[in-house]
Design a protein around this motif. Structure first.
Motif, PDB file in Angstrom:
ATOM      1  N   THR A   4     -28.927  -0.453 -15.310  1.00 30.25           N
ATOM      2  CA  THR A   4     -28.685  -1.777 -14.762  1.00 30.25           C
ATOM      3  C   THR A   4     -28.146  -1.694 -13.344  1.00 30.25           C
ATOM      4  OG1 THR A   4     -26.425  -1.913 -15.612  1.00 30.25           O
ATOM      5  CG2 THR A   4     -28.155  -2.821 -16.995  1.00 30.25           C
ATOM      6  N   HIS A   5     -28.402  -2.739 -12.616  1.00 31.06           N
ATOM      7  CA  HIS A   5     -27.902  -2.970 -11.265  1.00 31.06           C
ATOM      8  C   HIS A   5     -26.812  -4.019 -11.444  1.00 31.06           C
ATOM      9  CE1 HIS A   5     -28.357  -5.880  -7.797  1.00 31.06           C
ATOM     10  NE2 HIS A   5     -28.042  -4.769  -7.148  1.00 31.06           N
ATOM     11  N   ALA A   6     -25.553  -3.612 -11.301  1.00 29.00           N
ATOM     12  CA  ALA A   6     -24.442  -4.521 -11.564  1.00 29.00           C
ATOM     13  C   ALA A   6     -23.745  -4.905 -10.264  1.00 29.00           C
ATOM     14  CB  ALA A   6     -23.454  -3.897 -12.549  1.00 29.00           C
ATOM     15  N   GLY A   7     -24.248  -5.934  -9.631  1.00 28.70           N
ATOM     16  CA  GLY A   7     -23.546  -6.546  -8.515  1.00 28.70           C
ATOM     17  C   GLY A   7     -22.529  -7.523  -9.079  1.00 28.70           C
TER      18      GLY A   7
ATOM     19  N   LYS B  48     -22.418 -10.734  -9.020  1.00 32.34           N
ATOM     20  CA  LYS B  48     -23.023 -11.883  -9.700  1.00 32.34           C
ATOM     21  C   LYS B  48     -23.565 -11.492 -11.069  1.00 32.34           C
ATOM     22  CE  LYS B  48     -24.420 -14.436  -5.590  1.00 32.34           C
ATOM     23  NZ  LYS B  48     -25.547 -14.934  -4.804  1.00 32.34           N
ATOM     24  N   GLY B  49     -24.272 -10.370 -11.135  1.00 28.57           N
ATOM     25  CA  GLY B  49     -24.811  -9.903 -12.407  1.00 28.57           C
ATOM     26  C   GLY B  49     -23.717  -9.500 -13.385  1.00 28.57           C
ATOM     27  N   ALA B  50     -22.695  -8.826 -12.861  1.00 26.45           N
ATOM     28  CA  ALA B  50     -21.579  -8.410 -13.727  1.00 26.45           C
ATOM     29  C   ALA B  50     -20.854  -9.622 -14.292  1.00 26.45           C
ATOM     30  CB  ALA B  50     -20.622  -7.509 -12.945  1.00 26.45           C
ATOM     31  N   LEU B  51     -20.600 -10.590 -13.432  1.00 26.04           N
ATOM     32  CA  LEU B  51     -19.902 -11.797 -13.865  1.00 26.04           C
ATOM     33  C   LEU B  51     -20.716 -12.592 -14.875  1.00 26.04           C
ATOM     34  CD1 LEU B  51     -17.279 -13.382 -13.368  1.00 26.04           C
ATOM     35  CD2 LEU B  51     -18.484 -14.638 -11.577  1.00 26.04           C
ATOM     36  N   SER B  52     -22.038 -12.570 -14.730  1.00 30.99           N
ATOM     37  CA  SER B  52     -22.878 -13.358 -15.639  1.00 30.99           C
ATOM     38  C   SER B  52     -23.381 -12.561 -16.850  1.00 30.99           C
ATOM     39  CB  SER B  52     -24.048 -13.988 -14.883  1.00 30.99           C
ATOM     40  OG  SER B  52     -24.892 -12.995 -14.363  1.00 30.99           O
ATOM     41  N   GLY B  53     -22.956 -11.302 -17.007  1.00 29.08           N
ATOM     42  CA  GLY B  53     -23.207 -10.596 -18.264  1.00 29.08           C
ATOM     43  C   GLY B  53     -24.302  -9.550 -18.279  1.00 29.08           C
ATOM     44  N   ILE B  54     -24.632  -8.913 -17.172  1.00 28.69           N
ATOM     45  CA  ILE B  54     -25.696  -7.899 -17.180  1.00 28.69           C
ATOM     46  C   ILE B  54     -25.379  -6.750 -18.137  1.00 28.69           C
ATOM     47  CG2 ILE B  54     -24.832  -6.643 -15.128  1.00 28.69           C
ATOM     48  CD1 ILE B  54     -28.538  -7.159 -15.871  1.00 28.69           C
ATOM     49  N   VAL B  55     -24.135  -6.311 -18.177  1.00 30.10           N
ATOM     50  CA  VAL B  55     -23.775  -5.195 -19.071  1.00 30.10           C
ATOM     51  C   VAL B  55     -23.886  -5.641 -20.520  1.00 30.10           C
ATOM     52  CG1 VAL B  55     -21.928  -3.614 -19.768  1.00 30.10           C
ATOM     53  CG2 VAL B  55     -22.340  -4.065 -17.333  1.00 30.10           C
ATOM     54  N   GLN B  56     -23.331  -6.798 -20.845  1.00 32.90           N
ATOM     55  CA  GLN B  56     -23.411  -7.316 -22.210  1.00 32.90           C
ATOM     56  C   GLN B  56     -24.858  -7.513 -22.646  1.00 32.90           C
ATOM     57  OE1 GLN B  56     -21.455  -8.354 -19.740  1.00 32.90           O
ATOM     58  NE2 GLN B  56     -19.512  -9.200 -20.476  1.00 32.90           N
ATOM     59  N   ASN B  57     -25.691  -8.049 -21.763  1.00 37.12           N
ATOM     60  CA  ASN B  57     -27.095  -8.261 -22.101  1.00 37.12           C
ATOM     61  C   ASN B  57     -27.823  -6.943 -22.356  1.00 37.12           C
ATOM     62  OD1 ASN B  57     -26.680 -10.972 -21.836  1.00 37.12           O
ATOM     63  ND2 ASN B  57     -27.812 -11.204 -19.931  1.00 37.12           N
TER      64      ASN B  57
END
Length: 159
Positions: free
Chosen positions: A124-127, A129-138
């Motif tokens: 994953t690319h966790a910037g 915005k993505g981190a705050l909106s759940g990229i890791v959880q997704n």
């Protein structure tokens, strides 16, 4: 190039975190720029992608890159015949063998995921915005939908 101590223990996968060194790009892109969407010379980006492929021992057609948008979208690549360019997401997971999945970062965080039991890999690319909106959880959720137990998922945060 950097490697995760956690992931190096597994002979079933190869991984690497590349730095901006050893590329052919010039000027403001003076680096190992692999961003097809950048304003760098296309020929330089292709040469940089070839450098990456050579280092990891991968055919260029098997290197999967994403059109990243700073989202929480994670895609599952279920079949190598479905590979196409321009996949829009900030995370990718697969069970396909002999593919190289990749994430590009500048000031964002690359995260690699591996389930050695189910043989699922992801990145994953966790910037912010993505981190705050759940990229890791997704990403973890997608692993679990494929049969992973959360306790088996190994995550490695890159530089």
């Amino acid at each position: 190039m950097y490697f995760s101590k956690k992931l190096k223990k597994f002979s079933t996968i190869n991984h690497c975190f590349f730095s901006n060194k050893n590329g052919v790009s010039k000027g403001i892109y003076s680096s190992l720029n692999c961003g097809m969407g950048s304003l760098d010379k296309l020929d330089n980006v292709k040469k940089n992608l070839n450098i990456v492929c050579k280092f990891i021992g991968c055919e260029k057609k098997k290197l999967i890159t994403l059109n990243q948008r700073h989202t929480n979208k994670v895609i599952y690549l279920s079949n190598r015949t479905k590979i196409k360019s321009g996949l829009k997401a900030d995370g990718i997971i697969t069970k396909e063998r002999r593919l190289a999945i990749s994430i590009l970062t500048a000031d964002c965080i690359p995260i690699l995921f591996y389930d050695p039991v189910e043989k699922i890999i992801g990145c994953t690319h966790a910037g912010w915005k993505g981190a705050l909106s759940g990229i890791v959880q997704n990403t973890i959720y997608k692993f679990m939908k494929l049969g992973s137990n959360k306790k088996n998922i190994i995550c490695s945060v890159g530089p």
